[in-house]
Scaffold this active site. Sequence first.
Site, PDB file in Angstrom:
ATOM      1  N   MET A  30      34.133  47.376  47.926  1.00 31.58           N
ATOM      2  CA  MET A  30      33.810  46.816  49.246  1.00 31.58           C
ATOM      3  C   MET A  30      34.940  45.889  49.712  1.00 31.58           C
ATOM      4  SD  MET A  30      29.726  46.487  49.407  1.00 31.58           S
ATOM      5  CE  MET A  30      29.528  44.991  48.492  1.00 31.58           C
ATOM      6  N   HIS A  37      38.864  44.474  40.476  1.00 27.13           N
ATOM      7  CA  HIS A  37      39.027  45.770  41.142  1.00 27.13           C
ATOM      8  C   HIS A  37      40.303  46.467  40.648  1.00 27.13           C
ATOM      9  CE1 HIS A  37      36.721  43.597  44.471  1.00 27.13           C
ATOM     10  NE2 HIS A  37      35.966  44.640  44.240  1.00 27.13           N
ATOM     11  N   ARG A 191      32.779  37.535  46.114  1.00 21.01           N
ATOM     12  CA  ARG A 191      31.997  36.401  46.633  1.00 21.01           C
ATOM     13  C   ARG A 191      32.563  35.058  46.171  1.00 21.01           C
ATOM     14  NH1 ARG A 191      27.961  40.340  46.053  1.00 21.01           N
ATOM     15  NH2 ARG A 191      26.793  40.686  47.968  1.00 21.01           N
TER      16      ARG A 191
HETATM   17  P1  AMP Z   1      32.524  45.635  44.797  1.00 22.08           P
HETATM   18  O1  AMP Z   1      33.720  45.619  45.673  1.00 22.08           O
HETATM   19  O2  AMP Z   1      31.979  44.292  44.478  1.00 22.08           O
HETATM   20  O3  AMP Z   1      31.477  46.623  45.261  1.00 22.08           O
HETATM   21  O4  AMP Z   1      33.028  46.187  43.395  1.00 22.08           O
HETATM   22  C1  AMP Z   1      33.677  47.432  43.279  1.00 22.08           C
HETATM   23  C2  AMP Z   1      33.756  47.794  41.820  1.00 22.08           C
HETATM   24  O5  AMP Z   1      34.514  46.800  41.132  1.00 22.08           O
HETATM   25  C3  AMP Z   1      32.381  47.867  41.136  1.00 22.08           C
HETATM   26  O6  AMP Z   1      32.362  48.948  40.229  1.00 22.08           O
HETATM   27  C4  AMP Z   1      32.327  46.546  40.410  1.00 22.08           C
HETATM   28  O7  AMP Z   1      31.492  46.564  39.275  1.00 22.08           O
HETATM   29  C5  AMP Z   1      33.778  46.360  40.026  1.00 22.08           C
HETATM   30  N1  AMP Z   1      34.055  44.943  39.754  1.00 22.08           N
HETATM   31  C6  AMP Z   1      33.814  43.890  40.573  1.00 22.08           C
HETATM   32  N2  AMP Z   1      34.145  42.728  39.969  1.00 22.08           N
HETATM   33  C7  AMP Z   1      34.592  43.068  38.732  1.00 22.08           C
HETATM   34  C8  AMP Z   1      35.061  42.320  37.614  1.00 22.08           C
HETATM   35  N3  AMP Z   1      35.140  40.990  37.633  1.00 22.08           N
HETATM   36  N4  AMP Z   1      35.433  42.993  36.509  1.00 22.08           N
HETATM   37  C9  AMP Z   1      35.358  44.355  36.466  1.00 22.08           C
HETATM   38  N5  AMP Z   1      34.918  45.121  37.481  1.00 22.08           N
HETATM   39  C10 AMP Z   1      34.525  44.484  38.595  1.00 22.08           C
END
Ligand code: AMP
Length: 285
Positions: A30, A37, A191
């Site tokens: 996102m 990421h 966040r």
């Molecule tokens: P998001 O943008 O929050 O939807 O996350 C996209 C992807 O990145 C999802 O698969 C999350 O689980 C992964 N992700 C987000 N934060 C982390 C983190 N600190 N460590 C590993 N993967 C992450």
Amino acid sequence: MQVFSSIKQLKPLLQPYKTTTTTLGFVPTMGALHQGHLSLVKKALDENDSVVVSIFVNPTQFNNKNDLKNYPRTLETDLKTLLRIATEKEIFVYTPNANEIYPNGLESEKYSFDGLENEMEGKYRSGHFDGVATVVNRFFTLIEPDKAYFGEKDFQQLQIIRKMTAIKNLPVAIVSCPISREPSGLAMSSRNKRLSQKEQEEAAFIYSVLSHVKKEFGTKSVLELSTWVAEQFQQHKVLELEYFQIADEATLKPLLDTTTNKTNARAFIAVYAGDVRLIDNIALN
Ligand code: AMP
């Protein structure tokens, strides 16, 4: 690296990576990209011939309007960040608008995942996983990746996507990636950008609590550990506990004592810092 907002333009360029000898990786995000990421993108680049990274803030997975409104959107910086890790392998960045993902209106499909969707995040974020599964399923249909990468940071989401892929018999291998943390232990998250400096510092407490639970797991009961965690947050001035749960990794059902299943246990936590909701988890074995 190439950036597309339309699948019509992107799709033909993906074909060379979908032969019997080549593979296409996919990392849905996102945006507001951070090292967490990037660790997924790097792994996907290592393991595939080319990678699609999507950047799309999915409205249907937000149960809270303000959370959706305030979610950080930093596309220009994100593209620069991705450029910095580009290798000789092609990264395709896909930045669709909502009409392309939801041509029939902003509605989630309704899913059932053998009860995985009713635990923890499912209880506190009504409709969240229907939104997540809907958007990931849509991306899988549009992009048709061989492998898709998900972080253990959102462990329940990872298990739900695995289940969805199995139920629908989708030809996509789901690859899990470890949690990336700040030096303080705070799990990286988009966040976190909304936290004040002080809140960021205080939020490191979440990981120190989880680490303590891991250390004590097996010697103290689940009830003792859960009570101890609740007490830690009762005394805390900045952080408010929403839930803490020790659960079986596969079923996500609560474990009632530390001897029930020692090999497959994970602690999950959701905490508010002001109006910012943070989640984290830790394997206990
Ligand atoms: P998001 O943008 O929050 O939807 O996350 C996209 C992807 O990145 C999802 O698969 C999350 O689980 C992964 N992700 C987000 N934060 C982390 C983190 N600190 N460590 C590993 N993967 C992450």
